[in-house]
Design a protein around this motif. Sequence first.
Motif, PDB file in Angstrom:
ATOM      1  N   TYR A 122       0.858  -1.178   0.000  1.00 22.45           N
ATOM      2  CA  TYR A 122       0.000   0.000   0.000  1.00 22.45           C
ATOM      3  C   TYR A 122       0.899   1.234   0.000  1.00 22.45           C
ATOM      4  O   TYR A 122       1.982   1.235   0.609  1.00 22.45           O
ATOM      5  CB  TYR A 122      -0.914   0.045   1.227  1.00 22.45           C
ATOM      6  CG  TYR A 122      -1.704   1.338   1.279  1.00 22.45           C
ATOM      7  CD1 TYR A 122      -2.847   1.483   0.502  1.00 22.45           C
ATOM      8  CD2 TYR A 122      -1.262   2.434   2.023  1.00 22.45           C
ATOM      9  CE1 TYR A 122      -3.544   2.686   0.482  1.00 22.45           C
ATOM     10  CE2 TYR A 122      -1.957   3.636   2.011  1.00 22.45           C
ATOM     11  CZ  TYR A 122      -3.088   3.759   1.237  1.00 22.45           C
ATOM     12  OH  TYR A 122      -3.764   4.945   1.198  1.00 22.45           O
ATOM     13  N   ASP A 123       0.460   2.266  -0.683  1.00 23.60           N
ATOM     14  CA  ASP A 123       1.190   3.536  -0.644  1.00 23.60           C
ATOM     15  C   ASP A 123       0.209   4.662  -0.926  1.00 23.60           C
ATOM     16  O   ASP A 123      -0.909   4.436  -1.404  1.00 23.60           O
ATOM     17  CB  ASP A 123       2.326   3.553  -1.667  1.00 23.60           C
ATOM     18  CG  ASP A 123       3.472   4.474  -1.251  1.00 23.60           C
ATOM     19  OD1 ASP A 123       3.287   5.267  -0.300  1.00 23.60           O
ATOM     20  OD2 ASP A 123       4.547   4.406  -1.872  1.00 23.60           O
ATOM     21  N   GLY A 124       0.630   5.856  -0.630  1.00 27.98           N
ATOM     22  CA  GLY A 124      -0.223   7.017  -0.846  1.00 27.98           C
ATOM     23  C   GLY A 124       0.554   8.297  -0.602  1.00 27.98           C
ATOM     24  O   GLY A 124       1.753   8.278  -0.299  1.00 27.98           O
ATOM     25  N   LEU A 125      -0.133   9.394  -0.718  1.00 29.78           N
ATOM     26  CA  LEU A 125       0.499  10.706  -0.593  1.00 29.78           C
ATOM     27  C   LEU A 125       0.769  11.041   0.871  1.00 29.78           C
ATOM     28  O   LEU A 125      -0.085  10.839   1.736  1.00 29.78           O
ATOM     29  CB  LEU A 125      -0.424  11.758  -1.200  1.00 29.78           C
ATOM     30  CG  LEU A 125       0.192  13.097  -1.593  1.00 29.78           C
ATOM     31  CD1 LEU A 125       1.188  12.913  -2.731  1.00 29.78           C
ATOM     32  CD2 LEU A 125      -0.915  14.072  -2.012  1.00 29.78           C
ATOM     33  N   SER A 126       1.976  11.540   1.148  1.00 28.77           N
ATOM     34  CA  SER A 126       2.345  12.024   2.481  1.00 28.77           C
ATOM     35  C   SER A 126       2.989  13.397   2.345  1.00 28.77           C
ATOM     36  O   SER A 126       3.407  13.798   1.253  1.00 28.77           O
ATOM     37  CB  SER A 126       3.333  11.064   3.162  1.00 28.77           C
ATOM     38  OG  SER A 126       2.690   9.881   3.576  1.00 28.77           O
ATOM     39  N   LEU A 127       3.089  14.103   3.449  1.00 28.13           N
ATOM     40  CA  LEU A 127       3.774  15.396   3.487  1.00 28.13           C
ATOM     41  C   LEU A 127       5.155  15.192   4.087  1.00 28.13           C
ATOM     42  O   LEU A 127       5.289  14.770   5.237  1.00 28.13           O
ATOM     43  CB  LEU A 127       2.977  16.404   4.318  1.00 28.13           C
ATOM     44  CG  LEU A 127       3.605  17.793   4.491  1.00 28.13           C
ATOM     45  CD1 LEU A 127       3.743  18.493   3.135  1.00 28.13           C
ATOM     46  CD2 LEU A 127       2.780  18.642   5.456  1.00 28.13           C
ATOM     47  N   TYR A 128       6.181  15.474   3.294  1.00 29.51           N
ATOM     48  CA  TYR A 128       7.570  15.367   3.746  1.00 29.51           C
ATOM     49  C   TYR A 128       7.974  16.671   4.434  1.00 29.51           C
ATOM     50  O   TYR A 128       7.662  17.757   3.948  1.00 29.51           O
ATOM     51  CB  TYR A 128       8.504  15.110   2.570  1.00 29.51           C
ATOM     52  CG  TYR A 128       8.507  13.693   2.042  1.00 29.51           C
ATOM     53  CD1 TYR A 128       9.639  12.888   2.153  1.00 29.51           C
ATOM     54  CD2 TYR A 128       7.380  13.154   1.401  1.00 29.51           C
ATOM     55  CE1 TYR A 128       9.658  11.589   1.645  1.00 29.51           C
ATOM     56  CE2 TYR A 128       7.392  11.861   0.899  1.00 29.51           C
ATOM     57  CZ  TYR A 128       8.533  11.089   1.025  1.00 29.51           C
ATOM     58  OH  TYR A 128       8.541   9.808   0.527  1.00 29.51           O
ATOM     59  N   ILE A 129       8.695  16.533   5.522  1.00 33.10           N
ATOM     60  CA  ILE A 129       9.136  17.678   6.312  1.00 33.10           C
ATOM     61  C   ILE A 129      10.656  17.707   6.388  1.00 33.10           C
ATOM     62  O   ILE A 129      11.283  16.705   6.760  1.00 33.10           O
ATOM     63  CB  ILE A 129       8.561  17.601   7.753  1.00 33.10           C
ATOM     64  CG1 ILE A 129       7.032  17.632   7.733  1.00 33.10           C
ATOM     65  CG2 ILE A 129       9.117  18.724   8.616  1.00 33.10           C
ATOM     66  CD1 ILE A 129       6.436  18.906   7.236  1.00 33.10           C
ATOM     67  N   ASN A 130      11.257  18.841   6.040  1.00 32.38           N
ATOM     68  CA  ASN A 130      12.687  19.049   6.281  1.00 32.38           C
ATOM     69  C   ASN A 130      12.833  19.429   7.749  1.00 32.38           C
ATOM     70  O   ASN A 130      12.497  20.551   8.148  1.00 32.38           O
ATOM     71  CB  ASN A 130      13.236  20.148   5.369  1.00 32.38           C
ATOM     72  CG  ASN A 130      14.730  20.365   5.542  1.00 32.38           C
ATOM     73  OD1 ASN A 130      15.234  20.476   6.659  1.00 32.38           O
ATOM     74  ND2 ASN A 130      15.448  20.447   4.425  1.00 32.38           N
ATOM     75  N   GLU A 131      13.302  18.488   8.540  1.00 36.09           N
ATOM     76  CA  GLU A 131      13.327  18.690   9.991  1.00 36.09           C
ATOM     77  C   GLU A 131      14.273  19.812  10.420  1.00 36.09           C
ATOM     78  O   GLU A 131      13.986  20.538  11.387  1.00 36.09           O
ATOM     79  CB  GLU A 131      13.702  17.382  10.682  1.00 36.09           C
ATOM     80  CG  GLU A 131      12.651  16.285  10.507  1.00 36.09           C
ATOM     81  CD  GLU A 131      12.950  15.054  11.318  1.00 36.09           C
ATOM     82  OE1 GLU A 131      12.476  14.966  12.471  1.00 36.09           O
ATOM     83  OE2 GLU A 131      13.684  14.175  10.800  1.00 36.09           O
ATOM     84  N   GLU A 132      15.359  19.983   9.721  1.00 38.93           N
ATOM     85  CA  GLU A 132      16.308  21.038  10.085  1.00 38.93           C
ATOM     86  C   GLU A 132      15.700  22.413   9.870  1.00 38.93           C
ATOM     87  O   GLU A 132      15.876  23.319  10.701  1.00 38.93           O
ATOM     88  CB  GLU A 132      17.606  20.876   9.280  1.00 38.93           C
ATOM     89  CG  GLU A 132      18.421  19.649   9.686  1.00 38.93           C
ATOM     90  CD  GLU A 132      19.749  19.591   8.974  1.00 38.93           C
ATOM     91  OE1 GLU A 132      20.001  20.454   8.101  1.00 38.93           O
ATOM     92  OE2 GLU A 132      20.545  18.678   9.272  1.00 38.93           O
ATOM     93  N   ILE A 133      14.990  22.593   8.754  1.00 36.86           N
ATOM     94  CA  ILE A 133      14.338  23.884   8.491  1.00 36.86           C
ATOM     95  C   ILE A 133      13.291  24.178   9.559  1.00 36.86           C
ATOM     96  O   ILE A 133      13.209  25.303  10.089  1.00 36.86           O
ATOM     97  CB  ILE A 133      13.718  23.904   7.083  1.00 36.86           C
ATOM     98  CG1 ILE A 133      14.817  23.895   6.006  1.00 36.86           C
ATOM     99  CG2 ILE A 133      12.815  25.127   6.911  1.00 36.86           C
ATOM    100  CD1 ILE A 133      14.290  23.837   4.582  1.00 36.86           C
TER     101      ILE A 133
END
Length: 456
Positions: free
Chosen positions: A167-178
């Motif tokens: 299964y896969d789908g859309l996620s929101l990626y976060i640049n943790e350092e920013i």
Amino acid sequence: MESNQATTPIQSEIPTESKKSFPKKLTLIILGGVLLFVTGFFVIKSLLSRNSTITTANEIVWWGLWEDETVLKTVITDYELKNPGIKIKYVKQSKEDYRERLTNALAKGTGPDIFRIHNTWVPMFKSELDKVPASIYSASEFSTTFYPVATSDLTAGANLVGIPLEYDGLSLYINEEIFEKAGKNVPNTWNELRQTARELTIKDENGTITQAGVAIGRTENVDHWPEILGLMMLQNGVDLTKPTSKLAEDALDFYTIFSQSDGVWDATLPSSTVAFAGGKLAMYFGPSWRSFEIRLQNPNLKFRTVSVPQLPKTEANEPDVTYASYWAEGVWARSKNKTEAWKFLRFLSESDNLQKLYNDTSKTRMFGEPYPRQYMESLLKDHPIIGSTISGAKTAQTWFLQSKTWDGPTGINSQINKYFEDAINLVNSGKESKIALEPVAQGVIQVLSQYGIKVQ
């Protein structure tokens, strides 16, 4: 060669004993027999190779896309040991032109027994897909085993026609350092995302974006814009088969506002995946498999994924809406081995074997395929990349707005995408969303009708 050539003997006056000649009749019989043997050999060989995909009566040919044969070796060997006389031949296909090659192979009668399809491809292959036997999965067992979106996607008429192994789908990626540097919290709603994106966007003295807040608003350099727009529209209650409502206009306007008005993303920037991997993008939308590319491009990037933003709830118990994009296995309706093929897919989809596949795949990359079974959610819910994908799977919806399915120019995804792409570009050029969506509605009806989908 010259040294092997015989010279013509000088005839002697002394009479020699004449050699006995080979009977002409016997020569013709032998030559005829040889010719018959050779002809028969090639006729038999041609018949055996007519279906080049299947080499033996008990061999199941499986066309896959992403996994190498070495990753699948353990589960395939396990099945073969438990089922003497059955052989599994896995053939990894190139993603390029895959849909067309599969379509052509099936049309010619040389298709594989098992083949991989995207969750939105059932309308394109419904005539070639065998129905899942009740002895493999009954409708009730399937619906309680796999996520609801799989039941919806993998049904043609009254029949199930595929089994998901991932299964896969859309996620929101976060640049943790920013985010850490700016002291920002992860957004939960679209309004929060919009505000956070503006605050995290940095421009130089010439107004050039040096750090983008989020990649939304364009089509040419937002890698998964179809899924993002599809998500926005479904969350807003749009009937995507009739995208001319005020709800559709609002969703389209909101998508383009990030580039048109907010200036957090523009056409001068590289592709969203490249920008995020380069550490120049705070937030990025994509499926879990994009993390492999990101890690490869920048091994030191500190990132994770979170659930996609939601609209404000009108009721406390209102479920979230996420967006699915995954692959499943189908069995060719004309396969002579379809009974055994279904048994093999049932074996693969069992939890123990899914875990084996996940563990073996994880030895070669960051993680394996996210589990498609509902009750296996707890095994991955805390994973920094696929945890958010799995957590939203139970309430996922989907539609034909999908990128990177490699379905070719005549495929259902490519054709649908083109109409919505034109609409986004028209709005970005100054047209009203209502006007931009008019040809989309007509185009959607035309494309869906090609694959037997009637718009009510």
